[in-house]
Design an enzyme around this catalytic site. Structure first.
Site, short mmCIF file in Angstrom:
data_model
loop_
_atom_site.label_atom_id
_atom_site.label_comp_id
_atom_site.label_asym_id
_atom_site.label_seq_id
_atom_site.Cartn_x
_atom_site.Cartn_y
_atom_site.Cartn_z
N GLU A 1 -1.91 -5.79 3.31
CA GLU A 1 -2.84 -4.63 2.93
C GLU A 1 -3.68 -5.18 1.91
OE1 GLU A 1 -3.14 -1.76 3.80
OE2 GLU A 1 -1.54 -1.11 5.50
C1 BLG Z 1 -4.33 5.44 6.66
C2 BLG Z 1 -3.33 6.16 5.77
C3 BLG Z 1 -3.04 7.52 7.10
C4 BLG Z 1 -3.90 8.12 7.69
C5 BLG Z 1 -5.39 6.59 8.03
O1 BLG Z 1 -5.91 5.52 7.40
O2 BLG Z 1 -5.13 4.21 5.80
N1 BLG Z 1 -2.28 5.29 5.45
C6 BLG Z 1 -2.39 5.53 3.76
O3 BLG Z 1 -2.07 5.88 3.42
C7 BLG Z 1 -0.24 4.55 4.16
O4 BLG Z 1 -2.30 8.24 6.19
O5 BLG Z 1 -4.07 8.05 8.60
S1 BLG Z 1 -3.97 9.86 8.41
O6 BLG Z 1 -3.67 10.45 7.14
O7 BLG Z 1 -3.35 10.71 9.92
O8 BLG Z 1 -5.67 10.25 8.71
C8 BLG Z 1 -6.68 7.01 8.82
O9 BLG Z 1 -7.32 7.51 8.03
C9 BLG Z 1 -4.47 1.50 5.07
C10 BLG Z 1 -4.73 3.07 5.70
C11 BLG Z 1 -6.27 2.18 5.78
C12 BLG Z 1 -6.42 0.98 5.80
N2 BLG Z 1 -5.09 0.52 5.29
C13 BLG Z 1 -3.39 1.49 5.72
O10 BLG Z 1 -2.69 1.07 6.55
C14 BLG Z 1 -7.47 0.11 4.64
O11 BLG Z 1 -7.93 0.29 4.65
N3 BLG Z 1 -8.53 0.00 5.86
C15 BLG Z 1 -10.18 -0.24 5.48
C16 BLG Z 1 -10.57 -1.40 5.81
S2 BLG Z 1 -11.52 -2.21 5.31
O12 BLG Z 1 -12.10 -2.48 3.50
O13 BLG Z 1 -13.03 -0.99 5.54
O14 BLG Z 1 -11.72 -3.67 6.08
#
Ligand code: BLG
Length: 452
Positions: free
Chosen positions: A288
């Site tokens: 993460e």
């Molecule tokens: C997650 C949330 C979920 C959420 C999904 O996004 O975050 N998880 C956490 O907060 C731990 O709760 O689900 S929802 O509530 O049903 O919508 C979807 O929105 C986090 C993710 C997103 C991801 N990392 C944990 O894995 C992230 O940072 N993505 C962006 C990548 S970048 O920077 O754009 O490349």
């Protein structure tokens, strides 16, 4: 007494209630993972014992030579050890059906000159004694008399790969699957060239007129193949290896020494509280945030466990940048998802599916599971759902779902990486902290037992 020899091998196994399987320790065969025994060969053997309705006894002989001799002499039922079918071996033992193909490859260390072919080696080549690689080298030697190598009686393939990484030897030869499985642990390994065509792997059993056990093995593998379970098992052990970023692996090894000690007690505490392996939480956190407590993504997700604002609120924390809050809240959120999945979903799929939802959200995971079922696959198995998740990015598919478009490839890569980091942590921490595995390995048999 003599007439007991006439009893078919299969009957003998059923009567004794135990299947005796020889294997070797290694990431492609048999190892301790967290609190469990794992490995492709181990799982195959376990399933075969269940298929025969007998107990499984795993025996790890001292070296490969012993293993082949024990089979030749009929002192164990099967050797399930990633054995290559070779002409010389076929004269002495019988092979079951082919379940995987591998290529033998020459390995050197990054930074050293790349040898162009087998005639151009400039240094010490060491291979596992009695291995198929020795047979391959012997066949080369007929044309290249000056070819020299050392045969190591003590170490297995993983051990020799480690010696190349440590620059204690210049080259070794290993099977492509072993190299892939070890590359995360030894990131400096490089493949120079193939030294064989793709070669089949199979179980070995004693050569005899009696086909009773052999026939069961054939039926077992045929069923495993037809049900898709064989592909799933192979994907489980190798599926997450292919696309790993080796530069990133090196940085990870470094951060284990510099950054992990700061957060380790927090991972341990949260893991205990929510029923996880702390090394899995550490692996998730590295994936993460690279263990940067101030990490923030383009979408505003923050901290060591990359929580959204909504998740932070749901978990009752007010500062996502504080490791003391972020780590337990991330663990609690993952545990909450895991608990709310349908009860019938078993581990380890339960954890991987929960982690996919942690990343993409429960709604999209649910969509992917429904599509998985529509495609005739099993929505309770991670290897099946993982094939379908990327379809959430395609109109034809997301139109059929409740929650619509999602970047479904992201959780797939995410989990592949978490699993690599987790494997590396298990290996590194066992070495450096001499941590005892929670589960004891079966006794290591160092001398061939008189009567197996
Ligand atoms: C997650 C949330 C979920 C959420 C999904 O996004 O975050 N998880 C956490 O907060 C731990 O709760 O689900 S929802 O509530 O049903 O919508 C979807 O929105 C986090 C993710 C997103 C991801 N990392 C944990 O894995 C992230 O940072 N993505 C962006 C990548 S970048 O920077 O754009 O490349």
């Amino acid at each position: 007494m003599a007439c007991s020899e006439a009893q078919p091998h299969l009957e003998e196994i059923r009567e004794r209630g135990e299947l005796r399987v020889l294997t070797r320790y290694g990431p492609t065969t048999y190892y301790v993972k967290g609190n469990e025994l794992a490995g492709l060969e181990y799982e195959l053997a376990e399933r075969f014992a269940t298929f025969l309705n007998v107990r499984l006894k795993i025996i790890v002989p001292e070296n490969l030579g012993n293993m082949l001799t024990l089979i030749e002499q009929g002192k164990a039922d099967i050797a399930a050890a990633g054995l290559t079918i070779t002409p010389a071996r076929k004269d002495l033992i019988r092979f079951g059906p082919v379940y995987q193909e591998v290529t033998e490859q020459l390995v050197y260390r990054n930074g050293n000159p790349i040898p162009q072919d087998i005639t151009a080696l400039n240094g010490q080549l060491e291979v596992v004694a009695s291995s198929s690689h020795v047979e391959q080298l012997e066949s080369y030697k007929q044309d290249i008399p000056e070819l020299e190598w050392t045969e190591n009686q003590q170490l297995d393939s993983s051990g020799l790969l480690e010696l190349v990484q440590l620059e204690m030897i210049d080259y070794t030869i290993a099977d492509s699957n072993e190299i892939a499985a070890n590359q995360g642990l030894f990131p400096e390994l490089r493949v120079a060239f193939d030294i064989s065509e793709p070669r089949p792997l199979a179980w070995a059993l004693p050569l005899s007129e009696d086909g009773s056990l052999y026939n069961e093995i054939v039926t077992f593998f045929a069923q495993l193949d037809q049900s898709g379970d064989l592909d799933r098992l192979i994907a489980k052990y190798y599926g997450h290896i292919r696309r790993f970023d080796y530069v990133d692996t090196r940085a990870f090894h470094h951060r284990i020494l510099t950054d992990l000690p700061t957060y380790q007690p927090l991972f341990e505490q949260a893991a205990k509280q929510y029923g996880f392996d702390w090394r899995l939480l550490a692996a998730i956190s590295y994936q993460e945030s690279h263990w940067d407590p101030k990490a923030v993504s383009s979408t505003g997700v923050k901290g060591l466990m990359m929580l959204t604002q909504a998740t932070a609120k749901q978990m009752n924390i007010d500062n996502r940048e504080d490791p003391q809050q972020s780590i337990p809240a991330g663990a609690a959120y993952l545990a909450y998802i895991r608990e709310n999945l349908p009860e019938r979903i078993q581990e380890p799929d339960r954890t991987w599916l929960a982690l996919a939802a942690y990343n993409i959200g429960l709604g999209h995971l649910e969509d992917a599971r429904i599509l998985t079922q529509k495609n005739g696959k099993n929505p309770d198995l991670w290897p099946d759902v993982k094939q379908i998740l990327p379809l959430l990015g395609k109109k034809k598919w997301y139109e059929q779902t409740r929650y619509g478009y999602a970047r479904g490839g992201e959780p797939v890569r995410y989990i592949e990486n978490v699993r690599r980091y987790y494997d590396i942590l298990l290996h590194e921490l066992e070495n450096s902290q001499a941590e005892k595995p929670a589960l004891k390995l079966p006794p290591l048999i160092t001398t061939p037992p008189a009567a197996l």
